[in-house]
Design an enzyme around this catalytic site. Structure first.
Site, short mmCIF file in Angstrom:
data_model
loop_
_atom_site.label_atom_id
_atom_site.label_comp_id
_atom_site.label_asym_id
_atom_site.label_seq_id
_atom_site.Cartn_x
_atom_site.Cartn_y
_atom_site.Cartn_z
N GLU A 72 -4.16 -1.76 -1.03
CA GLU A 72 -3.43 -3.03 -1.15
C GLU A 72 -3.35 -3.57 -2.57
OE1 GLU A 72 -5.65 -2.39 1.31
OE2 GLU A 72 -4.09 -2.07 2.81
N SER B 33 4.23 -1.36 11.68
CA SER B 33 3.91 -2.76 11.95
C SER B 33 4.81 -3.70 11.17
CB SER B 33 2.43 -3.05 11.67
OG SER B 33 2.12 -2.79 10.33
#
Lengths: 281, 314
Positions: free
Chosen positions: B56, B35
């Protein structure tokens, strides 16, 4: 780098005296500031002293040397112990400690790398140091550089999930230039770690994440010098040193009491504490 | 109809070119190679793409650590997770620490339309522009994207690049010189100013064309940098055109419109309309449908400008 030319007994005596001086100055500083994290500062002092005075390849005259060892204070609330150690190690004048947490002082309650020489990353929120340390260790590996990365975390801090994200990455990548030291004082802000959310079996957790683990007495300079002198514990694995410590170490009435997490000594308590520490030298 | 470009391609190509010239350029991502279109970078520099997995907080912390080691990390993730999940790392490890980290949030806004509000990133301007020492940029076309990526690499300090995956026509050629904190005037006019960024810039330009038929000359500003904001361009627009319409693929709470309003109300107060997602979680639907649903179309922008220019009836 650990000095092997000086006899070990002499090394230990020097560290003991330095740590004692650091504790005394830190307690005075906290008392003057009216703020600080007394208990955790004292539990970490022997580890910090050993690292900064015997282990870390750092140069106060060139704190940004690209080849320096990196030390990251993940338990940033224990800035008192860090600043005092950095000052005695020559990163900034010891007199500046009297500005601790005063308006516009660069000695903020939590360390700021943009202001304080020797600080590698800004910490304060917990669980931030290890991921940054992992990134630095990956960077060193990419450059095939010899410098190493050390990070000190609290034990309660390991409740933060970000540590385990980073632990997984370090284990996966076999970062044997990385050492985490857990200041295992068994107490967090409000209670014992075991009464809050337990960590045990802690060594097994790190091993399960691909780390080599050693457990030492975090106030035993001989043991600390031994373990730091033998890094990495295993080639191809990051090292976790679980340093068993006592919150408030060095002052009888502060030891192992959660209440001293961020309690500030009164004038009377300060005098008693200093008397105990001075008698111990 | 003009050719549409996915700005991620300009990002990916520029990154590889930067990587060829400077070995300090590295990529960190969270299992989002596809992506973020960083596959070409990985193939060219396998050691310099660090995939930290689906993590993250670690993603951003590792980026800060790589910067500490002297690298120039491009930390890539879907914008929704990068900013939502790792906001404290963005604040403490990157911005407050003044780490030389380039955060790249891809598929921003409602580009993941049908996947739902969890995957929409329509709060990221508000979150990131509140953080000191962080440059926040949403480029509008491939050329501006490429220049923003190059500028980010060559400018020490923290940057957040917000990249969409929606196709946009080319607006600029090589003669353009993008600067952080500098709006670009794509069309001049004296009656109203349309201020947009990212995928909304083309729509604002089309709205300006529609406004011509109503005898309204619209100025169009591409406000690619949300922080630091080009206050001069905003003040000039307020003074010279007397009415402003902001357009963003973002909630109307705290984003580009709010940033512009903060300047306008304190300098040259003029009537404004803030177009965006009006403080709701967007429903499911493809991105184009969602933009239409919220009136973020040339017609919707035109109508807002007309309403603003209508004399007030008392």
């Amino acid at each position: 780098m650990i000095d092997t030319s000086t006899p070990r007994t002499q090394q230990i005596e020097t560290l003991r005296r330095q740590a004692n001086q650091t504790r005394c100055r830190d307690l005075r500083m906290i008392h003057e500031a009216g703020m600080g994290h007394t208990g955790g500062d004292l539990s970490a002092t022997d580890i910090l002293t050993t690292l900064y005075f015997e282990v870390l390849n750092v140069n106060p005259n060139n704190p940004a040397d690209p080849n320096r060892d990196r030390f990251i204070m993940s338990k940033g609330h224990c800035s008192g112990a860090l600043y005092t150690t950095l000052a005695y190690r020559g990163f900034f004048p010891v007199e500046e400690l009297s500005t601790y947490m005063q308006p516009l002082s660069r000695l903020n309650g939590h360390p700021d790398r943009t202001k304080v020489p020797g600080v590698e990353t800004n910490t304060g929120p917990l669980g931030h140091g290890l991921p940054v340390a992992v990134g630095a260790a990956i960077g060193a590996k990419l450059d095939q550089a010899a410098w190493r990365v050390f990070v000190l975390t609290g034990d309660g801090e390991l409740q933060e999930g970000s540590n385990w994200e980073a632990a997984m990455t370090a284990g996966h990548r076999g970062l044997d230039n990385l050492t985490v030291i857990v200041d295992r004082n068994r107490l967090q802000q409000g209670d014992a770690v075991a009464n809050t959310v337990r960590l045990d079996p802690l060594a097994d957790k790190w091993r399960a994440f691909g780390w080599a683990v050693a457990e030492v007495d975090g106030h035993d300079y001989d043991a600390l010098l031994d373990v730091f002198g033998g890094l990495p514990l295993e080639t191809g694995k990051p090292t976790c040193i679980i340093a068993h410590t006592h919150k408030g170490k060095g002052v009888s009435f502060m030891e192992d009491k959660a209440g001293w997490h961020h309690r500030v000594p009164t004038a009377d308590e300060l005098q008693k504490a200093l008397a105990e520490l001075e008698a111990a030298v | 109809m003009s050719t549409l470009f996915d700005c991620r391609n300009a990002f990916a190509e520029t990154l590889v070119a930067l990587g060829e010239a400077d070995e300090r350029i590295v990529v960190v991502n969270n299992d989002s190679i596809g992506s973020s279109k960083t596959g070409a970078f990985r193939d060219r520099f396998p050691d310099r793409l660090i995939n930290v997995g689906i993590a993250e907080q670690n993603l951003v912390g590792v980026g800060a650590g790589l910067a500490n080691a002297g690298k120039i990390p491009f930390v890539c993730s879907a914008a929704c997770f990068l900013t939502g999940r790792a906001l404290e790392q963005i604040k403490a490890d990157v911005a407050y620490s003044n780490a030389n980290v380039k955060l790249v949030g891809v598929s921003s806004g409602m580009a993941y339309g049908p996947l739902g509000a969890t995957h929409h990133s329509i709060e990221d301007f508000a979150w990131t522009r509140a953080i000191a020492n962080l440059t926040v940029v949403a480029p509008a076309d491939p050329e501006e994207t490429a220049q923003a990526v190059r500028l980010a690499a060559n400018t020490p300090g923290p940057v957040f690049l917000r990249l969409s995956r929606m196709g946009v026509p080319a607006l600029y050629d090589h003669s353009y010189a993008f600067k952080f904190g500098k709006a670009s005037m794509l069309r001049d006019g004296g009656d109203v100013t349309l201020i947009a960024n990212g995928v909304m810039v083309t729509r604002a330009l089309e709205a300006a064309t529609l406004l011509e038929a109503h005898g309204i000359e619209a100025r169009v500003l591409n406000m690619a940098t949300v922080r630091p904001l080009d206050q001069e361009a905003i003040i000039a627009a307020a003074r010279e055109t007397g009415a402003l319409v902001t357009v963003e693929e973002h909630t109307t709470y705290g984003g580009l419109g709010s940033a512009v309003a903060e300047v306008v109300v304190q300098t040259v107060p003029v009537p404004m309309r803030i177009l965006g997602v009006p403080g709701v979680f967007a429903p499911t639907g493809d991105p184009a449908w969602l933009l239409e649903h919220f009136g973020l179309t040339p017609e919707g922008i035109c109508d807002a400008a007309l309403e603003l220019k209508k004399p007030v009836l008392r």
